[in-house]
Motif scaffolding. Structure first.
Motif, PDB file in Angstrom:
ATOM      1  N   ASN A   1       0.744  -1.203   0.046  1.00  0.00           N
ATOM      2  CA  ASN A   1       0.049  -0.031   0.039  1.00  0.00           C
ATOM      3  C   ASN A   1       0.750   1.412   0.041  1.00  0.00           C
ATOM      4  O   ASN A   1       0.495   2.088  -0.689  1.00  0.00           O
ATOM      5  N   LEU A   2       1.857   1.192   0.958  1.00  0.00           N
ATOM      6  CA  LEU A   2       2.830   2.584   0.775  1.00  0.00           C
ATOM      7  C   LEU A   2       3.585   2.462  -0.548  1.00  0.00           C
ATOM      8  O   LEU A   2       3.688   3.801  -1.083  1.00  0.00           O
ATOM      9  N   ALA A   3       3.975   1.752  -1.228  1.00  0.00           N
ATOM     10  CA  ALA A   3       4.561   1.553  -2.474  1.00  0.00           C
ATOM     11  C   ALA A   3       3.739   2.328  -3.520  1.00  0.00           C
ATOM     12  O   ALA A   3       3.913   3.172  -4.360  1.00  0.00           O
ATOM     13  N   ILE A   4       2.213   1.986  -3.520  1.00  0.00           N
ATOM     14  CA  ILE A   4       1.263   2.585  -4.448  1.00  0.00           C
ATOM     15  C   ILE A   4       0.966   3.860  -3.952  1.00  0.00           C
ATOM     16  O   ILE A   4       1.182   4.684  -4.805  1.00  0.00           O
ATOM     17  N   ALA A   5       1.024   4.302  -2.721  1.00  0.00           N
ATOM     18  CA  ALA A   5       0.855   5.616  -2.403  1.00  0.00           C
ATOM     19  C   ALA A   5       1.911   6.677  -2.875  1.00  0.00           C
ATOM     20  O   ALA A   5       1.726   7.682  -3.245  1.00  0.00           O
ATOM     21  N   ILE A   6       3.051   5.987  -2.492  1.00  0.00           N
ATOM     22  CA  ILE A   6       4.311   7.102  -3.185  1.00  0.00           C
ATOM     23  C   ILE A   6       4.276   6.960  -4.520  1.00  0.00           C
ATOM     24  O   ILE A   6       4.519   8.221  -5.031  1.00  0.00           O
TER      25      ILE A   6
ATOM     26  N   GLN B   1       1.636   7.152  -6.652  1.00  0.00           N
ATOM     27  CA  GLN B   1       0.659   8.196  -6.710  1.00  0.00           C
ATOM     28  C   GLN B   1       1.264   9.537  -6.353  1.00  0.00           C
ATOM     29  O   GLN B   1       0.861  10.661  -6.946  1.00  0.00           O
ATOM     30  N   ALA B   2       1.747   9.538  -5.159  1.00  0.00           N
ATOM     31  CA  ALA B   2       2.185  11.011  -4.682  1.00  0.00           C
ATOM     32  C   ALA B   2       3.373  11.681  -5.373  1.00  0.00           C
ATOM     33  O   ALA B   2       3.495  12.906  -5.334  1.00  0.00           O
ATOM     34  N   THR B   3       4.045  10.794  -5.924  1.00  0.00           N
ATOM     35  CA  THR B   3       5.258  11.454  -6.771  1.00  0.00           C
ATOM     36  C   THR B   3       4.961  11.603  -8.526  1.00  0.00           C
ATOM     37  O   THR B   3       5.741  11.607  -9.024  1.00  0.00           O
ATOM     38  N   ASP B   4       3.597  11.308  -8.544  1.00  0.00           N
ATOM     39  CA  ASP B   4       3.051  11.129  -9.866  1.00  0.00           C
ATOM     40  C   ASP B   4       3.883  10.451 -10.882  1.00  0.00           C
ATOM     41  O   ASP B   4       4.378  10.576 -12.011  1.00  0.00           O
ATOM     42  N   GLY B   5       4.227   9.083 -10.253  1.00  0.00           N
ATOM     43  CA  GLY B   5       4.851   8.084 -11.118  1.00  0.00           C
ATOM     44  C   GLY B   5       6.470   8.436 -11.284  1.00  0.00           C
ATOM     45  O   GLY B   5       6.947   7.604 -11.774  1.00  0.00           O
ATOM     46  N   GLN B   6       7.097   9.235 -10.842  1.00  0.00           N
ATOM     47  CA  GLN B   6       8.431   9.563 -10.679  1.00  0.00           C
ATOM     48  C   GLN B   6       9.158   8.356 -10.135  1.00  0.00           C
ATOM     49  O   GLN B   6      10.182   8.157 -10.344  1.00  0.00           O
ATOM     50  N   VAL B   7       8.621   8.056  -8.723  1.00  0.00           N
ATOM     51  CA  VAL B   7       9.313   6.784  -8.080  1.00  0.00           C
ATOM     52  C   VAL B   7       8.047   5.845  -8.221  1.00  0.00           C
ATOM     53  O   VAL B   7       6.913   5.769  -7.889  1.00  0.00           O
ATOM     54  N   THR B   8       8.507   4.710  -9.074  1.00  0.00           N
ATOM     55  CA  THR B   8       7.425   3.538  -9.349  1.00  0.00           C
ATOM     56  C   THR B   8       7.315   2.601  -8.077  1.00  0.00           C
ATOM     57  O   THR B   8       8.450   2.351  -7.334  1.00  0.00           O
ATOM     58  N   ARG B   9       6.148   1.880  -8.264  1.00  0.00           N
ATOM     59  CA  ARG B   9       5.812   0.717  -7.093  1.00  0.00           C
ATOM     60  C   ARG B   9       7.005  -0.356  -7.450  1.00  0.00           C
ATOM     61  O   ARG B   9       7.401  -0.909  -6.603  1.00  0.00           O
ATOM     62  N   SER B  10       7.469  -0.502  -8.768  1.00  0.00           N
ATOM     63  CA  SER B  10       8.323  -1.576  -8.797  1.00  0.00           C
ATOM     64  C   SER B  10       9.673  -1.150  -8.522  1.00  0.00           C
ATOM     65  O   SER B  10      10.671  -2.179  -8.255  1.00  0.00           O
ATOM     66  N   SER B  11      10.166   0.025  -8.295  1.00  0.00           N
ATOM     67  CA  SER B  11      11.380   0.428  -7.788  1.00  0.00           C
ATOM     68  C   SER B  11      11.434   0.322  -6.427  1.00  0.00           C
ATOM     69  O   SER B  11      12.622  -0.148  -5.826  1.00  0.00           O
ATOM     70  N   LEU B  12      10.289   0.112  -5.715  1.00  0.00           N
ATOM     71  CA  LEU B  12      10.057   0.053  -4.102  1.00  0.00           C
ATOM     72  C   LEU B  12       9.903  -1.434  -3.819  1.00  0.00           C
ATOM     73  O   LEU B  12      10.589  -1.751  -2.757  1.00  0.00           O
ATOM     74  N   ARG B  13       9.282  -2.261  -4.629  1.00  0.00           N
ATOM     75  CA  ARG B  13       8.936  -3.676  -4.381  1.00  0.00           C
ATOM     76  C   ARG B  13       8.967  -4.365  -5.616  1.00  0.00           C
ATOM     77  O   ARG B  13       7.907  -4.850  -6.232  1.00  0.00           O
ATOM     78  N   ALA B  14      10.218  -4.768  -6.127  1.00  0.00           N
ATOM     79  CA  ALA B  14      10.389  -5.513  -7.469  1.00  0.00           C
ATOM     80  C   ALA B  14       9.803  -6.862  -6.954  1.00  0.00           C
ATOM     81  O   ALA B  14       9.534  -7.680  -8.115  1.00  0.00           O
ATOM     82  N   ASP B  15      10.013  -7.395  -5.803  1.00  0.00           N
ATOM     83  CA  ASP B  15       9.316  -8.389  -5.445  1.00  0.00           C
ATOM     84  C   ASP B  15       7.996  -8.902  -5.512  1.00  0.00           C
ATOM     85  O   ASP B  15       7.397  -9.977  -6.018  1.00  0.00           O
ATOM     86  N   VAL B  16       7.280  -7.783  -5.881  1.00  0.00           N
ATOM     87  CA  VAL B  16       5.716  -7.935  -6.276  1.00  0.00           C
ATOM     88  C   VAL B  16       5.405  -7.300  -7.646  1.00  0.00           C
ATOM     89  O   VAL B  16       4.670  -8.101  -8.280  1.00  0.00           O
ATOM     90  N   TRP B  17       6.245  -6.253  -7.809  1.00  0.00           N
ATOM     91  CA  TRP B  17       5.921  -6.022  -9.579  1.00  0.00           C
ATOM     92  C   TRP B  17       7.200  -5.610  -9.902  1.00  0.00           C
ATOM     93  O   TRP B  17       8.017  -4.871 -10.031  1.00  0.00           O
ATOM     94  N   PRO B  18       7.739  -6.878 -10.474  1.00  0.00           N
ATOM     95  CA  PRO B  18       9.142  -6.895 -11.434  1.00  0.00           C
ATOM     96  C   PRO B  18       8.960  -5.913 -12.621  1.00  0.00           C
ATOM     97  O   PRO B  18       8.183  -5.461 -13.262  1.00  0.00           O
TER      98      PRO B  18
END
Length: 74
Positions: free
Chosen positions: A41-46, A48-65
């Protein structure tokens, strides 16, 4: 862009992001340095809050390769 690089983009970026996602700046620093792992949930929130500059896959590559843009050879 990873979270550490995002924090370097502007003065106050860490505090602003922390407020947007409801976490402390210190907690986000721990995520950026790898001391803590962002929840799904935090990866998704980050992202969204960064307008995609920081991606969820950069934070959780184990979930989103990270998807490769190169196609495998036949």
């Amino acid at each position: 862009m990873n979270l550490s690089d995002y924090f370097k983009t502007a003065r106050g970026a860490r505090a602003s992001l922390a407020e947007k996602v409801g976490r402390s700046p210190a907690y986000l620093s721990h995520v950026a340095t790898g001391y803590r792992r962002a929840s799904v949930n935090l990866a998704i929130a980050i992202e969204q809050a960064t307008d995609g500059q920081v991606t969820r896959s950069s934070l959780r590559a184990d979930v989103w390769p990270v998807q490769s843009s190169v196609s495998p050879s036949p």
